[in-house]
Design an enzyme around this catalytic site. Structure first.
Site, PDB file in Angstrom:
ATOM      1  N   HIS A 311      -1.216  55.863 144.188  1.00  0.00           N
ATOM      2  CA  HIS A 311      -1.086  57.111 143.432  1.00  0.00           C
ATOM      3  C   HIS A 311      -1.895  56.982 142.153  1.00  0.00           C
ATOM      4  O   HIS A 311      -1.970  55.914 141.556  1.00  0.00           O
ATOM      5  CB  HIS A 311       0.392  57.374 143.085  1.00  0.00           C
ATOM      6  CG  HIS A 311       0.676  58.792 142.720  1.00  0.00           C
ATOM      7  ND1 HIS A 311       0.487  59.280 141.461  1.00  0.00           N
ATOM      8  CD2 HIS A 311       1.115  59.824 143.469  1.00  0.00           C
ATOM      9  CE1 HIS A 311       0.807  60.570 141.442  1.00  0.00           C
ATOM     10  NE2 HIS A 311       1.190  60.931 142.642  1.00  0.00           N
ATOM     11  N   ASP A 369       4.600  60.989 150.151  1.00  0.00           N
ATOM     12  CA  ASP A 369       4.187  61.338 151.524  1.00  0.00           C
ATOM     13  C   ASP A 369       4.523  60.277 152.555  1.00  0.00           C
ATOM     14  O   ASP A 369       4.390  60.525 153.754  1.00  0.00           O
ATOM     15  CB  ASP A 369       2.672  61.594 151.535  1.00  0.00           C
ATOM     16  CG  ASP A 369       2.329  62.837 150.745  1.00  0.00           C
ATOM     17  OD1 ASP A 369       1.607  62.717 149.746  1.00  0.00           O
ATOM     18  OD2 ASP A 369       2.848  63.909 151.098  1.00  0.00           O
TER      19      ASP A 369
HETATM   20  C1  SDX Z   1      -0.045  63.222 146.512  1.00  0.00           C
HETATM   21  O1  SDX Z   1      -1.514  63.597 141.823  1.00  0.00           O
HETATM   22  C2  SDX Z   1      -0.345  63.807 142.316  1.00  0.00           C
HETATM   23  O2  SDX Z   1       0.648  63.878 141.625  1.00  0.00           O
HETATM   24  C3  SDX Z   1      -0.328  63.995 143.816  1.00  0.00           C
HETATM   25  C4  SDX Z   1       1.058  64.131 144.451  1.00  0.00           C
HETATM   26  C5  SDX Z   1       1.738  65.415 144.047  1.00  0.00           C
HETATM   27  O3  SDX Z   1       2.975  65.479 144.135  1.00  0.00           O
HETATM   28  O4  SDX Z   1       1.006  66.399 143.712  1.00  0.00           O
HETATM   29  O5  SDX Z   1       1.859  63.022 144.084  1.00  0.00           O
HETATM   30  C6  SDX Z   1       0.959  64.171 145.979  1.00  0.00           C
HETATM   31  O6  SDX Z   1      -1.170  63.598 146.674  1.00  0.00           O
HETATM   32  C7  SDX Z   1       0.351  61.791 146.748  1.00  0.00           C
HETATM   33  C8  SDX Z   1      -0.847  60.913 147.216  1.00  0.00           C
HETATM   34  C9  SDX Z   1      -1.009  61.120 148.715  1.00  0.00           C
HETATM   35  N1  SDX Z   1      -2.259  60.466 149.172  1.00  0.00           N
HETATM   36  C10 SDX Z   1      -2.192  59.369 149.961  1.00  0.00           C
HETATM   37  O7  SDX Z   1      -1.161  58.787 150.262  1.00  0.00           O
HETATM   38  C11 SDX Z   1      -3.565  58.909 150.454  1.00  0.00           C
HETATM   39  C12 SDX Z   1      -3.681  57.409 150.283  1.00  0.00           C
HETATM   40  N2  SDX Z   1      -3.792  57.116 148.836  1.00  0.00           N
HETATM   41  C13 SDX Z   1      -5.046  57.060 148.247  1.00  0.00           C
HETATM   42  O8  SDX Z   1      -6.122  57.614 148.850  1.00  0.00           O
HETATM   43  C14 SDX Z   1      -5.057  56.885 146.748  1.00  0.00           C
HETATM   44  O9  SDX Z   1      -4.084  55.990 146.432  1.00  0.00           O
HETATM   45  C15 SDX Z   1      -4.893  58.138 145.892  1.00  0.00           C
HETATM   46  C16 SDX Z   1      -5.890  59.187 146.277  1.00  0.00           C
HETATM   47  C17 SDX Z   1      -3.525  58.692 146.035  1.00  0.00           C
HETATM   48  C18 SDX Z   1      -5.095  57.724 144.444  1.00  0.00           C
HETATM   49  O10 SDX Z   1      -6.435  57.449 144.307  1.00  0.00           O
HETATM   50  P1  SDX Z   1      -6.992  56.758 142.991  1.00  0.00           P
HETATM   51  O11 SDX Z   1      -6.077  56.814 141.834  1.00  0.00           O
HETATM   52  O12 SDX Z   1      -8.369  57.281 142.809  1.00  0.00           O
HETATM   53  O13 SDX Z   1      -6.975  55.250 143.425  1.00  0.00           O
HETATM   54  P2  SDX Z   1      -8.212  54.359 143.433  1.00  0.00           P
HETATM   55  O14 SDX Z   1      -9.114  54.866 144.494  1.00  0.00           O
HETATM   56  O15 SDX Z   1      -8.709  54.248 142.035  1.00  0.00           O
HETATM   57  O16 SDX Z   1      -7.556  52.983 143.917  1.00  0.00           O
HETATM   58  C19 SDX Z   1      -7.602  51.846 143.151  1.00  0.00           C
HETATM   59  C20 SDX Z   1      -7.775  50.706 144.172  1.00  0.00           C
HETATM   60  C21 SDX Z   1      -9.071  50.825 144.962  1.00  0.00           C
HETATM   61  O17 SDX Z   1      -9.414  49.510 145.352  1.00  0.00           O
HETATM   62  P3  SDX Z   1     -10.571  48.737 144.492  1.00  0.00           P
HETATM   63  O18 SDX Z   1     -11.795  49.615 144.478  1.00  0.00           O
HETATM   64  O19 SDX Z   1      -9.967  48.512 143.115  1.00  0.00           O
HETATM   65  O20 SDX Z   1     -10.761  47.446 145.265  1.00  0.00           O
HETATM   66  O21 SDX Z   1      -6.722  50.768 145.138  1.00  0.00           O
HETATM   67  C22 SDX Z   1      -7.287  51.024 146.413  1.00  0.00           C
HETATM   68  C23 SDX Z   1      -8.664  51.588 146.194  1.00  0.00           C
HETATM   69  O22 SDX Z   1      -9.517  51.284 147.306  1.00  0.00           O
HETATM   70  N3  SDX Z   1      -6.405  51.981 147.076  1.00  0.00           N
HETATM   71  C24 SDX Z   1      -5.996  51.868 148.334  1.00  0.00           C
HETATM   72  C25 SDX Z   1      -5.120  52.954 148.543  1.00  0.00           C
HETATM   73  N4  SDX Z   1      -5.045  53.682 147.437  1.00  0.00           N
HETATM   74  C26 SDX Z   1      -5.848  53.078 146.521  1.00  0.00           C
HETATM   75  N5  SDX Z   1      -6.291  50.963 149.297  1.00  0.00           N
HETATM   76  C27 SDX Z   1      -5.681  51.153 150.495  1.00  0.00           C
HETATM   77  N6  SDX Z   1      -4.802  52.163 150.768  1.00  0.00           N
HETATM   78  C28 SDX Z   1      -4.523  53.091 149.824  1.00  0.00           C
HETATM   79  N7  SDX Z   1      -3.686  54.097 150.097  1.00  0.00           N
END
Ligand code: SDX
Length: 435
Positions: A311, A369
């Site tokens: 998140h 989710d």
């Molecule tokens: C919702 O914003 C809100 O409040 C949203 C929400 C709401 O109520 O409105 O809470 C609802 O959208 C919840 C999120 C649902 N999405 C998912 O579950 C999809 C999976 N999650 C991700 O795609 C991700 O975690 C996000 C999109 C939710 C957050 O993205 P960020 O903050 O841009 O995270 P990031 O890409 O900066 O991640 C930091 C690191 C990265 O690795 P490095 O580059 O540091 O090596 O964490 C990794 C990312 O690759 N990472 C994940 C991951 N989420 C982040 N790796 C594997 N699986 C994941 N789910």
């Protein structure tokens, strides 16, 4: 917001030190902000923050999240207490108007919503333009946007009464549109809402009743759905809410703004994640496949993500996920589902991830989710409807945030700037000279 002094920022630009003083402003709780509106005029530079991870785009009194502590407050009330004691329509009143309703206000608000659930009969025709296999979010986005073609009597966003009527119409009618999108997709006749049913009860009724027999909504499922709607109602300036605010900042009508929010929510990185979690669990199949799946997630060359995890704000457990997991067990128990292989797989996947350095070091925890799809599937909702149900709930948050923005005397049209790294000025190249 209280002012609390100024911060002087000094930059060395082209070898010389240049300073600017930025007003610091403190909120009720949470981080203060540095008002950077004078920065460009004073130093000739913009701040750069793709994805707005460190930028407060507005002032708001609606929802507060402490991502490190895993805290979520709606108008100051903890989500755990609202989940336990409140109802979705009471929470809708709280988000929209700022306070929990007294008995008279509650009756009036509920009556106002539950008596406006019907759609204009002409709106039915819109559904026939879609393919039967259209995704419900495509239908929801199209039909909600089309509401502005019907409700000309409430499109003046500067009229408080028009804003009030539009809010009621959206909160009341989006569930009917969502339910009819589902019925249309399975070729069953639309079921009209009933005035004697509660909000979540009506949605279940319109989704599952058929004209050929009596249909009684399970009170357990109605309560579970009402709780799920509460958990999804609002969440600060998330992507879809920011979309609604940006659209609304141009003066666009509320129906068009909410349609824009629906489109934004649909993405798998946002509200589409609940549907993506079910697909992910189906692909993993069995607990023995979890190590191989986790390996793919950790492989930088793969785009595989652990959906329902991570998140932008929560770097701790999403409090909604905890409530959702508990509700999962309660609903499955009530439905007499002793062990749900999907839930067992999800619990094991969560256990493995929470003990894996990759996720621990990046503070990746289950979000709202991760479990919601499992409950919704057990309640008989098709996967394709999960995000539409999220949109039903979030309509309350979107319209509350839209109302707050429109009523904010300091609000201006949203217009971010950029860092330009394209070609410098150059003259037109005739075809013959292009090589
Ligand atoms: C919702 O914003 C809100 O409040 C949203 C929400 C709401 O109520 O409105 O809470 C609802 O959208 C919840 C999120 C649902 N999405 C998912 O579950 C999809 C999976 N999650 C991700 O795609 C991700 O975690 C996000 C999109 C939710 C957050 O993205 P960020 O903050 O841009 O995270 P990031 O890409 O900066 O991640 C930091 C690191 C990265 O690795 P490095 O580059 O540091 O090596 O964490 C990794 C990312 O690759 N990472 C994940 C991951 N989420 C982040 N790796 C594997 N699986 C994941 N789910």
């Amino acid at each position: 917001m209280a002012d609390n002094g100024t911060a002087t920022i000094t930059l060395t630009l082209d070898g010389t030190n240049q300073s600017a003083s930025l007003k610091l402003r403190a909120g009720t709780i949470g981080p203060s902000v540095a008002d950077i509106r004078s920065l460009y005029n004073e130093l000739g530079i913009f701040t750069f923050d793709p994805g707005y991870g460190g930028t407060a785009a507005c002032e708001s009194k609606i929802t507060y999240i402490d991502g490190d502590a895993g805290v979520l407050l709606y108008r100051g009330y903890p989500i755990e207490q609202l989940a336990e004691h409140s109802t979705f329509l009471e929470v809708a009143h709280l988000l929209l108007n700022g306070e929990l309703p007294n008995a008279a206000e509650k009756r009036l608000f509920e009556h106002g919503v539950l008596r406006h659930t019907m759609l204009h009969e002409q709106i039915r025709s819109f559904f026939n333009g879609f393919r039967r296999d259209a995704h419900p979010m495509a239908v929801l986005c199209g039909v909600v946007g089309a509401m502005s073609a019907f409700y000309h009597d409430s499109l003046d966003i500067n009229d408080p009464e028009h804003r009030r009527i539009s809010a009621f119409r959206l909160i009341a009618k989006v569930p009917t549109i969502a339910a009819w999108a589902f019925k249309y997709s399975i070729g069953q006749p639309f079921v009209y809402p009933r005035n004697d049913l509660g909000y979540a009860e009506n949605l279940l009724y319109m989704m599952h009743a058929v004209p050929t027999e009596e249909y009684r909504v399970s009170p357990v499922l109605a309560r579970a759905l009402d709780l799920i709607l509460i958990l999804h109602a609002d969440h600060e300036q998330n992507a879809s809410t920011s979309t609604v605010r940006l659209a609304g900042s141009t003066g666009a009508n509320p129906f068009a703004c909410i349609a824009a929010g629906i489109a934004s929510l649909w993405g798998p990185a946002h509200g589409g994640a609940n549907e993506a979690v079910l697909k992910m669990l189906a692909e993993i199949g069995h607990a023995e496949q979890i190590p191989d799946f986790i390996r793919k997630v950790k492989d930088r060359n793969s785009s595989v993500r652990l959906m329902g995890f991570g998140h932008r704000v929560y770097k701790n457990y999403d409090p909604r996920a905890k409530i959702m997991q508990r509700t999962c067990h309660e609903v499955l128990g009530e439905l007499g589902i002793k062990d749900d292989p999907l839930l067992d797989l999800a619990v094991e996947l969560e256990r493995v991830a929470l003990h894996d350095e990759y996720f621990v070091s990046r503070k990746l925890y289950p979000n709202v989710d991760f479990y919601s799809g499992i409950i919704l599937k057990a309640m008989g909702f098709p996967t394709s409807m999960f995000t539409a149900l999220f949109a039903v709930a979030r309509t309350v948050g979107w319209i509350s945030q839209w109302k707050e923005m429109v009523e904010d005397p300091s609000q201006r049209i949203g217009r971010p700037r950029q860092l330009y790294t394209g070609a410098p000025r150059r003259d037109y190249l005739p075809l013959s000279a292009r090589g």
